[in-house]
Each structure stands twice: as structure tokens, then as C-alpha cells.
Design a protein around this motif. Structure first.
Motif, short mmCIF file in Angstrom:
data_model
loop_
_atom_site.label_atom_id
_atom_site.label_comp_id
_atom_site.label_asym_id
_atom_site.label_seq_id
_atom_site.Cartn_x
_atom_site.Cartn_y
_atom_site.Cartn_z
N ALA A 1 0.82 -1.21 0.00
CA ALA A 1 0.00 0.00 0.00
C ALA A 1 0.86 1.26 0.00
O ALA A 1 0.52 2.26 -0.62
N ALA A 2 2.00 1.21 0.72
CA ALA A 2 2.82 2.42 0.84
C ALA A 2 3.77 2.55 -0.35
O ALA A 2 4.31 3.63 -0.59
N GLY A 3 3.96 1.46 -1.08
CA GLY A 3 4.96 1.46 -2.16
C GLY A 3 4.81 2.60 -3.14
O GLY A 3 5.73 3.40 -3.33
N LEU A 4 3.62 2.70 -3.72
CA LEU A 4 3.41 3.69 -4.76
C LEU A 4 3.57 5.12 -4.23
O LEU A 4 4.33 5.91 -4.80
N PRO A 5 2.91 5.47 -3.13
CA PRO A 5 3.08 6.84 -2.63
C PRO A 5 4.53 7.15 -2.28
O PRO A 5 5.00 8.26 -2.55
N VAL A 6 5.23 6.18 -1.70
CA VAL A 6 6.61 6.45 -1.30
C VAL A 6 7.49 6.65 -2.52
O VAL A 6 8.35 7.54 -2.57
N LEU A 7 7.23 5.82 -3.53
CA LEU A 7 7.99 5.96 -4.77
C LEU A 7 7.74 7.35 -5.37
O LEU A 7 8.66 8.01 -5.85
#
Ligand SMILES: Nc1ncnc2c1ncn2[C@@H]1O[C@H](COP(=O)(O)OP(=O)(O)O)[C@@H](O)[C@H]1O
Ligand SMILES: [Mg+2]
Lengths: 222, 806
Positions: free
Chosen positions: B782-788
Motif C-alpha cells: 500500500a505504501a509502495g506507490l506513494p513512497v515511490l
């Protein structure tokens, strides 16, 4: 056309209400171009918002062509803004998801005064013809403010209000936008009330009203 | 003007395609899970109702002989002669190639006109039906399942017959079931007299059994299963709404300037709201249609497993394929609309109250958050108090589910408070400005993330709770089978004569022959079965007793004592030492003392166990068909018995096969719960993702100064990822006690009220570790995309934060 008498406005703060306008009086005739000056925090924007029917005041009165603001409901004020007033903000406030062209004609279409020929001429004179298919975020500040001017003027409002329209622009760009604005206001026989802290800009208008501590301190012919 | 405003609002989505996708996806998933579960339940209920209608047990009274499964058809003739308006029925199970079918033999001449299958019997069909060869009527699906090579009468497909049921003439049924001259029960026609036929008419004492209602009584058994499914569906729906809520919230945050500009340009508030509602309705309609379609697919793919579970655990016949019901489409759409409205209510309200001019002072989140948490904490305490009271007093299924709801809502509400306390402690211990900022920032993020974290908590605790229950059930059940099915071979004779033969043969061949004979009767106003068992170490050493008097097994032989199952003890409030009285067929009574209570999982009816010799003496009519054989030559004995008595495979089974069968049933149950578990977790991940995206957008002004002070974007991104993972880890750890609470409610409250037996609850720590891992994975995804995206934010965007002063 615009009459303001004994206008009072204060904001709620944590401890006590803070008075910002404490009895403002002024009279502006049709077709006049008036500069509103004053120190930062003197209440210029607050006054402009009240005249734009964006906010309500505590006491006093504002009348536009004999129409009294106090006691107006939300819908009536929205109608007033849509049909009689054009506002130009310091932050431009374009609609980011609409193209430049759609932004330009937006207010006119909203108030049912869209006129294709006038719109085309306006776009041409603002130097935006090449840019109508772009998005607002792809424009420079000066270009964005020209779109904002065009949006306000396209509906041929009786009263144009501008809050430091060139505040975010460099001097040359700002003065070019100013030229366009004054030309268009004169041509549409609109009345202009503009907040500015630039003496040079104020000097180009008919009259100058200076605010201090929430009251009109002096009125001077330019 | 309206069209222009609508187009302008919609133009927002064009520049944010991902946002509209998550919004629609959330609504689709929520609708799909909810309506999928509803579809499964509706299909099962329809099957029960159809079964009851086919069997006629929904509307008509039945007559059954007291203390016997079947009776001589001459008794029927005698009753008709005496003026009793009754119609004969032959019932039984037929095994063909391992599949079980229910055979229903009717007499088309006397059967009530509105019994399904009856009205269509005319002309040719009637002649065939009554003829020598016979005719089988059945549904299209069941017909497809019949083995091609089975030696059966011709089959005709007809609508309205319950799944896996074969309707035929009495004579044909008697032949197929080996019941020549015998009947199972009599239907009392509506116009017939009240009361019970006197003993003098046919020499049989009758029980008159009232109609069991539209679901044939099976619903009471399966209610708990369906309620579990419903609870699951509801939970998934709630989690899905979290997604919709946060993506609508995100859209609102982003559209706020646009809305302000629209209002400043003179769009009346009322019109703006109206257009927003129109937009929302259109989106909800779109998502609703897709969601219902997806729900249909989910239900269709799970239904065979559900049907197998229901058949295996409760003997309920459920159609394995789904039929489309218009009412279900409509409720699905209504649910989507209602859900969207619920999720958007907050945003609409905030739009209505949004000041035209943006506030000069930034929101004081500190105070607001603390106030919100205090309210939540108090509400959570209220929920926990309610749960505590109910855990002691709950005695109905509804109370059980209210208890579970209170527990889950209380846990969800207390989550932000608990996390805030933990993070506050962390901040106090942190050294160095960056660590301090990290803890404090996580705490501030909480107010936005807490909804998604609550969704994660609910998904995880449902996961743990249902998983614990199902695994406890499997372990208990198989352990119990080990105790209960001690004999190596179980054999059922085709008739009483063969039973005697088998007994004689086996006595010389195996270590022990233990008859298991039984009869059905009524004790008080409830039905009960009476089982006879032999005096043998097989029972006294292994049989699973819960409570017992001293020398319980020995006292059985004297005829002074009986054992009863847990269901009966619970329902009738009996304990060891209490007295029960069994009515005898000859009109006499058999008073006994309850010597022990035994566990009897999965059995819906009350059961009394007595000595087999005494039982057959006092109930001369009982079936003497079943035997348990003790031997160490299982394979040889089975082969020999099959040869010698021509027994079909379902009449002689070894214990290992029975256990394998019940384990196979559990596998199907696991498939259903496993699929629902994965789906809810996926929904929670989506909720977390949308919340993260919302948050990131608003947090740029907070992160930009750190960047300006010399932190790289990659370092900021790493810190963000770490924070979300830490929050997910804490949530997962807190979910363990909540999940155990849910499991306790399921096994000790809901199970007891639904089935009458308590399920011992085991704990499975390895499973918790798996779930913690899963939730970390969920958070990372879930956090992958926003963090990227954060790591790739253009410096210009970060600079923009400083340029645009308000
Ligand atoms: N929404 C508000 N709430 C509280 N105080 C406000 C609000 N808007 C303006 N003020 C205060 O009113 C005073 C006048 O503000 P403003 O009219 O914006 O001044 P300026 O002349 O610089 O445009 C300032 O002190 C400002 O802090
Ligand atoms: Mg100002």
C-alpha cells in the motif's frame, strides 16, 4: 454605483473578536477606477471580499446600483457575483483541470453571457490565442494572470475587483497585465476597485483611497 | 449552468485517473463482497425452501409410526378404509458412484395437488410414472449428475424439484431403496380431520408431525453458518467503504480550491451540492452494476465449496450453481448507492459548511485530534462494557452477534488512542531531532491514517477469529472422531435378515461385533434419537465424556442409567444425576438417571445412549442394521464382507475413510473462509493505499522544510515507508487479542446458542506470525506507490510550497 457606509467587520479569534474594519465609508461612481491602498493587515482584502459578496459584515451597508448587500441570502449573493461582479485574485485561482480556453470562457458561460466573437477578440488581445489548449499549470505567472483577467472581463461585469493582481508578478510583466486590464475595463465601461501597494500603479487610476486601522484615512485624486 | 458545473467537476478526474479508479474500485469491491455473500445465502435458503416444498414438509402434517423408521403399507390401506385422508411417501438416500441422492416416492393419485411434480403428471407422463419401468422426475442439474451407467428408470427433467432429489412413484422408490411393501410416512391432506388415528385402525401408534415451515427446519441449523457469512460480507463492505471514504475525501481536498473558485464566480451553494450528488449517484450506479456482477462471479465460484460444507456438516442439500434473482440485483445497487452516500456524507457536509474564503489560520490539529480521540476512547469503553456484560449473559444468536459487533467496534475505536499512546511514548524516548520528528509525525499522520488502520485491524481480527474457530473445529472434530470411531470397520446391512447373517459371520471372524442400533422418538415435545451400544472396552475406554457419575458405563447395563449428548443436556438443562423418562412403544415408560454427558459435534438432534440389549428388548421394532467391527485385518474383512453379502461400498466403510471424508469437508470450508479472508485483506490494503495517497498530498508542506534543510528525497521516502510499516505492525499485534476475542465469541457464545455445543478453543500462534507477515506485506504494497512518488517528487514542486503564500 457603489456606496459603502459605516462598514464594520471583525473576526472571531481565540480570546476576543478582533475588529478589522471599523466604519468604512466610500462612494464610487460608475466607470471610476479606484485604487485601495494601505499597510499590510489594514483590512484591504477584507473590504474587497465584502464588496465581492464573498463574506458578510457585522454592521453598516454596501449597495451596488441601489442593491443592498446586508440581509442577502447565500443564493442571492451567488447570483450577484455571477452576474455583476468579476474578481481577479492574487493567486490567479484558475481551475486546474480545465484548459486555458475553458477557463477563459468559464465565467461568461456560467452567467449565460458567452459571446464567441468577444471571447475570440479578448483571447487575441490578451495574447493567449496560442495557449488555449494548454493547462493552467503549463503557463507562467503573467500568462496565468492574463487568463484570470480575461475570465473576469469576458462576462462584462459592472464591477471588477482585483486584489493585488500583480503582486505575484515581476514589474514588467505586472505593468503589461495592468495595461490590458485598464484598457479592457475602460472599453467595457466597468467600474474598477483594485487593491495595490504600489504607488506607481495607484497613480495610473482616477482616485486613491487609503485605509488605516480599519478606516478610510485619506482620499486623494491621482 | 448545471451541465457546465458538472463537466467542470468531472474534469477533475481526468487529471487524476488513479483517484477515480480507487474510488470506483472501493465501491465495486464493497458491493461485490456484500452481494456475493447475499447471493450465496439466498441460494442456500432457496434450496432449503425448495427441498421442503418437494417433500411436502413445509405445509402438510405428516404421520410417522412411533419408534420405527418405516411401516407396512397395509397400515396405509387400513387408514384409507377407515376414512383418513392420507397419502403415502417413501423416502431414502440412494448412493450412486459415491454421490448421494434423495429418493422421494409419491402416489400421484392421492398426493396433494400442489405438491411439486404432481400437476405436471398427465397423459403419457402419468402412464410412464405409474408403469412397470417407472419414471424419475428431477431438476436439470441433478439429472446431469446422475451416472450414465446407473441402472435407473428413464429420467425426465422438470422445474421446481429440490437439488439432488429424485421424485418417482411409490413402487419404483420401494424397488430402488429395497423397501418393498414398506412406507416411510404419510402426508395428511389439508381437508383431513385433526388428531391422530387410533391404535385400533392399523395396529400402529402414530406421531403427528406439524409442518416445519418454509425452510423445512434446516435453516435453524445452518443459520449460524449463514450469519458467519453475512458478518464476513458486512465487514468486507465496511472495509470497502473506508476506501470510498478516503478517496472521496482525497478528491474533496484536491477540489477545494476549485469549489471555492466556483463559488466565488457565483455558483450557488445549493446548485453545487446538487451537482455533486448527481455526480456521486452516477459513479455509484456505475460501480454498483460492476460490483453486483463481480459479486455474482465470487458467489458462483464459492458456491460449490459452500454447498459441500453445508451438505457435509449439516446434511443440507444446496444447489451448486447460482440462479440470478432480480431482487438481488436491485438490493446490490441500493447497497452501492447507500454505501456511497454514507462514505460521501462527511464530504458533502464539509462542502456545505466550507467557508468561501480559506481560513487565515491553519487548523489547530493538535487540539482537534486530542478531542476526537477522547470521544473515541469513551465510545470504545462503552462498547467494551457492553461486550463484557453480553459475554456473561448472551443467550441468543442475535445477542451473540451484538456482542461480536460491540467487541469489533470498540477495538476499532480504541485503536487510534492506543497507537497514539505508544507513539507518544516512543517520541519521548527518541534521541536526535530526526527520530523525534519521525515519532511525532507518525502521530500526526494517525488522524488521517486511522480509518485505514481500523480497516486493517478489522480485517486481521476477522481473519484470526474465523481462522481460530475453523481450525479449532477441525482439530476438535478430528480428535473427537478418533475417540468416537474407534472400531476399524463399520457395516450397515440391507435388511434385518442380512443383519443377523452378518452378525453370525462376523462373530467368528473379528475380535468383537458391536451392534449400533437406534430409533427415533419424542422426549417431551422435542424429537430425540435413542442409540443402543454394547458393553465393551471400545466405548468405556474411548468414548468422549464431558461430565460423568462414577461407574457410568457399568450403570448403563442395569437399565437404570443413560448417557445423553451435550446438545440435549444444554437444551433441556440436564446434568448427571437428573432423571429422564423414555416413552416405550407398548405405552409403558422407561425412567433412567443421566449417568454422563458426551460431546457430539455436528449432530443437530438430541441423543440418548442406552444398553443395546435393553433397547432391542423394549423397542422390538428398531432397525438392527448397523455394526461396528473390531479387527486388525481391516482390508481383508472389508473385502470378504463385500463379496459374501454383496454390500455396496457405502454400506461398509473403514474408519480411516470416514475420517478422510470429514477432513475433505473441512478443506472445502477452509477454501471458503480463506478466500473471504484474502479478499478482506486486499480491501484493507486498498484502503491503506488510498489513505496514503491522500495524506501525501497534504503532507508536502510538512516535508518540504525537511528537504530544504538537507534531507534527500530518498531519505524522506524511506522514513515514510518505515513509519507506515511500524503502524501496520502495531496494528497487527493489537489485532491478535481482538481476533482471539472474536474466536471466543464464535466458539463459546454463537456456537452454543446455534448448535447446543461448546467448541474448545485452541490457539495457533504460527498463524499469528503468518498474519503479521501478511499485514507488513499489505502495508508495504500500500505504501509502495506513494513512497515511490515521494522519492521522485520534482524539486520544483517542493519549492512551490514556499512560493505560494496564503
Ligand atoms: N479569516 C480570518 N480570521 C481571522 N483573522 C483574519 C481573517 N482574515 C483576515 N484576518 C485578519 O484581519 C486583518 C486584515 O487582514 P487583510 O484584510 O487580509 O489585510 P490586508 O490589508 O493585508 O489585505 C489581519 O490582521 C488578518 O490577520
Ligand atoms: Mg491582502
Amino acid at each position: 454605483m457603489l456606496t459603502i457606509t459605516d462598514l464594520h467587520k471583525s473576526f472571531e479569534t481565540a480570546d476576543a473578536p478582533m475588529p478589522v474594519l471599523r466604519g468604512v465609508d466610500m462612494e464610487i461612481a460608475t466607470g471610476e477606477c479606484v485604487a485601495l491602498t494601505g499597510e499590510s493587515g489594514s483590512g484591504k482584502s477584507t473590504l474587497l471580499h465584502l464588496v465581492a459578496a464573498l463574506d458578510t459584515f457585522d454592521r453598516g451597508s454596501i449597495t451596488l446600483d441601489g442593491q443592498e448587500f446586508s440581509g442577502m441570502g447565500d443564493t442571492a449573493r451567488a447570483n450577484l457575483r455571477r452576474t455583476r461582479i468579476g474578481v481577479i485574485f492574487q493567486q490567479f485561482n484558475l481551475i486546474p483541470s480545465l484548459s486555458v480556453g475553458d477557463n477563459l470562457s468559464f465565467h461568461a458561460r456560467l452567467s449565460d453571457r458567452y459571446d464567441a466573437a468577444w471571447q475570440a477578440e479578448l483571447t487575441e488581445r490578451l495574447g493567449l490565442s496560442e495557449l488555449v489548449h494548454r493547462w493552467p499549470e503549463q503557463l507562467s505567472g503573467g500568462q496565468q494572470q492574463r487568463v484570470a483577467v480575461g475570465r473576469a472581463i469576458a462576462a462584462r461585469p459592472a464591477l471588477v475587483l482585483a486584489d493585488e493582481p500583480t503582486g505575484n508578478l515581476d514589474e514588467a510583466t505586472g505593468s503589461a497585465v495592468m495595461d490590458l486590464l485598464l484598457d479592457l475595463v475602460a472599453e467595457t465601461q466597468a467600474t474598477l476597485l483594485m487593491v495595490t501597494h504600489s504607488g506607481a500603479l495607484a497613480a495610473r487610476l482616477n482616485r486613491r483611497i487609503h485605509l488605516r486601522h480599519g478606516r478610510v484615512a485619506e482620499v486623494a485624486a491621482a | 449552468m448545471t451541465g457546465l458545473i458538472l463537466r467542470t467537476l468531472l474534469s477533475h478526474w481526468r487529471s487524476r485517473p488513479f483517484q477515480i479508479v480507487t474510488l470506483l474500485l472501493g465501491l465495486i469491491v464493497a458491493t461485490a463482497l456484500w452481494s456475493g455473500v447475499q447471493a450465496i445465502n439466498a441460494e442456500a435458503r432457496a434450496s432449503y425452501a425448495q427441498a421442503a416444498a418437494t417433500l411436502g414438509t413445509d405445509r402438510f402434517d405428516s404421520l410417522r409410526p412411533r419408534g420405527a423408521q418405516r411401516f407396512d403399507q397395509r397400515a396405509y390401506v387400513a387408514l384409507r378404509r377407515a376414512g383418513w385422508l392420507v397419502s403415502p411417501i417413501v423416502e431414502g438416500d440412494l448412493r450412486l458412484d459415491g454421490a448421494r441422492f434423495r429418493v422421494l416416492g409419491i402416489d400421484p393419485v392421492t398426493a396433494p395437488a400442489d405438491l411439486p411434480a404432481r400437476p405436471d403428471l398427465q397423459g403419457d407422463a402419468l402412464t410412464g410414472f405409474l408403469g412397470q419401468a417407472g419414471l424419475i422426475l428431477t431438476g436439470a442439474q441433478t439429472a446431469g449428475r446422475l451416472p450414465a451407467d446407473a441402472d435407473l428408470p428413464p429420467v425426465r427433467v422438470m422445474d421446481g424439484i429440490a437439488p439432488r432429489t429424485l421424485v418417482m412413484d411409490i413402487g419404483t422408490a420401494q424397488r430402488l431403496l429395497g423397501m418393498s411393501g414398506q412406507l416411510s410416512r404419510l402426508i395428511v391432506l389439508p381437508e383431513a380431520q385433526d388428531g391422530i388415528p387410533p391404535l385400533a385402525v392399523a395396529g400402529i401408534e402414530w406421531n403427528r408431525i406439524a409442518p416445519r415451515g418454509a425452510d423445512g427446519g434446516i435453516a435453524a441449523l445452518t443459520d449460524s453458518f449463514h450469519l458467519n457469512l453475512t458478518a464476513f460480507g458486512f465487514l468486507a463492505f465496511a472495509v470497502g467503504l473506508f476506501i470510498v471514504y478516503s478517496s472521496i475525501g482525497l478528491a474533496f481536498e484536491q477540489r477545494k480550491p476549485m469549489l471555492r473558485t466556483l463559488r466565488a464566480l457565483g455558483v450557488p451553494l445549493r446548485l453545487l451540492m446538487l451537482v455533486m450528488v448527481v455526480e456521486l449517484t452516477a459513479l455509484a450506479l456505475l460501480a454498483g452494476i460492476a460490483g453486483v456482477a463481480l459479486g455474482y462471479l465470487i458467489a458462483a465460484s464459492l458456491l460449490p465449496d459452500v454447498a459441500a460444507t453445508l451438505q457435509g456438516l449439516y446434511g443440507a442439500q444446496v444447489s451448486g450453481t447460482l440462479s440470478l434473482r432480480p431482487a438481488w440485483w436491485l438490493t446490490g445497487l441500493a447497497i452501492a448507492m447507500g454505501g456511497a452516500g454514507l462514505a460521501a456524507a462527511d464530504t458533502l457536509w464539509r462542502t456545505a459548511r466550507m467557508p468561501l474564503l480559506s481560513a487565515a489560520l491553519p487548523e489547530a490539529w493538535h487540539g482537534a485530534q486530542r478531542r476526537a480521540q477522547r470521544v473515541q476512547g469513551i465510545a470504545a469503553l462503552g462498547c467494551f462494557a457492553l461486550a463484557a456484560v453480553l459475554s456473561q449473559t448472551a443467550s441468543s444468536l442475535t445477542a451473540g452477534f451484538v456482542l461480536m459487533g460491540a467487541l469489533l467496534i470498540g477495538a476499532a475505536l480504541s485503536l487510534p488512542v492506543m497507537l497514539s499512546v505508544i507513539l507518544g511514548l516512543g517520541a519521548r524516548r527518541a534521541r536526535g531531532p530526526l527520530a523525534q520528528w519521525g515519532w511525532a509525525d507518525a502521530r500526526q499522520q494517525m488522524s488521517r491514517l486511522s480509518l485505514a488502520l481500523m480497516a486493517l485491524l478489522l480485517a486481521l481480527s476477522a481473519n484470526i477469529g474465523v481462522g481460530t474457530m475453523v481450525m479449532s473445529f477441525r482439530d476438535t472434530f478430528t480428535g473427537w472422531l478418533d475417540q468416537r470411531l474407534v472400531a476399524e470397520v463399520y457395516v450397515t446391512a440391507s435388511d434385518a435378515a442380512q443383519g443377523q447373517e452378518i452378525q453370525r459371520w462376523a462373530q467368528g471372524r473379528v475380535d468383537a461385533v458391536l451392534p449400533i442400533w437406534s430409533t427415533e422418538t419424542r422426549l417431551g415435545d422435542m424429537p430425540a434419537s435413542i442409540y443402543g451400544v454394547a458393553q465393551h472396552a471400545t466405548y468405556s475406554d474411548h468414548w468422549p465424556l464431558i461430565e460423568e457419575l462414577p461407574d457410568a458405563w457399568q450403570s448403563l447395563a442395569s437399565g437404570q442409567a443413560a448417557m445423553i449428548n451435550e446438545q440435549m443436556a444444554g437444551r433441556r438443562d440436564l446434568s448427571p444425576g437428573d432423571r429422564i423418562t423414555v416413552p416405550l412403544p407398548d405405552g409403558g415408560e422407561w425412567p433412567m438417571i443421566v449417568a454422563a454427558i458426551y460431546s457430539d459435534y455436528g449432530n443437530p438432534t438430541d441423543q440418548v445412549m442406552v444398553d443395546v440389549d435393553l433397547l432391542s428388548e423394549r423397542f422390538p421394532d428398531i432397525e438392527r442394521l448397523r455394526f461396528a467391527l473390531r479387527t486388525d485385518q481391516t482390508a481383508e474383512i472389508i473385502a470378504e464382507a463385500r463379496d459374501r453379502f454383496a454390500l455396496p461400498s457405502d454400506q461398509i466403510t473403514d474408519q480411516a475413510a470416514i475420517k478422510a471424508l470429514s477432513l475433505a469437508i473441512f478443506e472445502r470450508t477452509f477454501t471458503v473462509t480463506g478466500a473471504l479472508n484474502v479478499l478482506t485483506l486486499a480491501v484493507a490494503a486498498l484502503a491503506l493505499l488510498t489513505a496514503m495517497l491522500t495524506l501525501q498530498l497534504m503532507r508536502l508542506p510538512w516535508l518540504a522544510p525537511l528537504w530544504a534543510m538537507g534531507l534527500t528525497r530518498a531519505a524522506l521516502a524511506r522514513a515514510e515507508l518505515l513509519k507506515v510499516m511500524a503502524l501496520a505492525l502495531l496494528t497487527a499485534i493489537l489485532a491478535i487479542p481482538v481476533g482471539l476475542g472474536v474466536a471466543w465469541v464464535l466458539t463459546n457464545v454463537i456456537n452454543v446458542t446455534a448448535f447446543g455445543w461448546r467448541l474448545p478453543m485452541n490457539v495457533y500462534p504460527a498463524d499469528w506470525l503468518r498474519l503479521i507477515g501478511l499485514s507488513l506485506l499489505t502495508a508495504a504494497i500500500a505504501a509502495g506507490l506513494p513512497v515511490l512518488r515521494l522519492a521522485r517528487t520534482a524539486p520544483r514542486t517542493l519549492l512551490g510550497v514556499f512560493a505560494s503564500e496564503r
